[in-house]
Write an enzyme that holds these catalytic residues in place. Structure first.
Site, PDB file in Angstrom:
ATOM      1  CB  ILE A 178      97.321  81.989  95.705  1.00 37.71           C
ATOM      2  CG1 ILE A 178      98.509  81.100  96.087  1.00 37.71           C
ATOM      3  CG2 ILE A 178      97.710  83.457  95.728  1.00 37.71           C
ATOM      4  CD1 ILE A 178      99.609  81.059  95.056  1.00 37.71           C
ATOM      5  CE1 TYR A 179      89.423  85.263  93.281  1.00 38.87           C
ATOM      6  CE2 TYR A 179      88.474  83.139  93.881  1.00 38.87           C
ATOM      7  CZ  TYR A 179      88.317  84.464  93.507  1.00 38.87           C
ATOM      8  OH  TYR A 179      87.063  84.989  93.350  1.00 38.87           O
TER       9      TYR A 179
END
Length: 218
Positions: A128-129
């Site tokens: 997600i980062y």
């Protein structure tokens, strides 16, 4: 020069602020926690308290007005969850880019991450980062009012900087001291010919000044 740095209390940002102060430039560090202001002043920077997760574009533009360059070095941090990857690593980056355009600050540097990719699949926090960073990078690239350079360091370390790096569109994976990341950022600020480039950075054997001149085509 007057440089406004988002994420002004971050480890790379503090190093950059010290370098800028040492060479006589003026830096402004945007921070969320007012208790971090003293650390910035000790680094030679002017602290400005502004939470980029809740600020408006105009709030951020007010801080940026009159600057010669902006650096987005903010991050949610390794202990944050997926929600803040979106609100900081993507959302705050987009807002700061919009604010720079509104304030008429063309030179815009981004501290991204190697592997950042808006098409990254997976639901782990690191996926997600990297997706959030990739989406932010793609947004910055789309802004015609910015002379942007995106820097994607490899694995960050707190080892003492060597001043020797490998900087190119694709370097392969590897570590790099935060000291050297800050040194490259300072050199990029002085090298407008690097606008429009997305660069990866790891430790290497080329002096920082030479490495930046090489990618700029000088």
């Amino acid at each position: 020069m007057r440089i406004v740095i988002a994420g002004g209390h971050g480890q790379i940002a503090l190093r950059l602020e010290r370098l800028l102060a040492a060479r006589g430039d003026e830096s402004v560090g945007v921070i969320r926690n007012p208790q971090h202001g003293e650390d910035l002043m000790m680094a030679g920077a002017e602290p400005v308290v502004l939470d980029l997760e809740s600020a408006s574009v105009e709030d951020a533009a007010e801080v940026l007005r009159g600057a010669d360059a902006a650096v987005f070095a903010a991050g949610a941090g390794p202990d944050s969850g997926s929600a803040r990857k979106d609100t900081v690593d993507r959302g705050a980056a987009v807002l700061f880019a919009d604010a720079a355009e509104r304030a008429g600050v063309r030179r815009y540097l981004v501290v991204s991450s190697m592997g950042a990719d808006p098409g990254r699949s997976g639901d782990e926090v690191f996926d997600i980062y990297l997706r959030a960073k990739g989406e932010a990078d793609a947004y910055v690239r789309s802004r015609s009012g910015l002379d942007w350079t995106i820097l994607r360091p490899g694995m960050l370390t707190n080892d003492a900087g060597t001043g020797q790096v490998l900087l190119s569109a694709s370097t392969g994976r590897g570590p790099v001291p935060r000291d050297d990341v800050a040194a490259v950022l300072a050199e990029l600020l002085d090298t407008p010919a690097t606008a429009g480039l997305t660069l990866e950075l790891i430790s290497g054997s080329t002096p920082v000044t030479v490495a930046v001149k090489d990618v700029a085509g000088n």
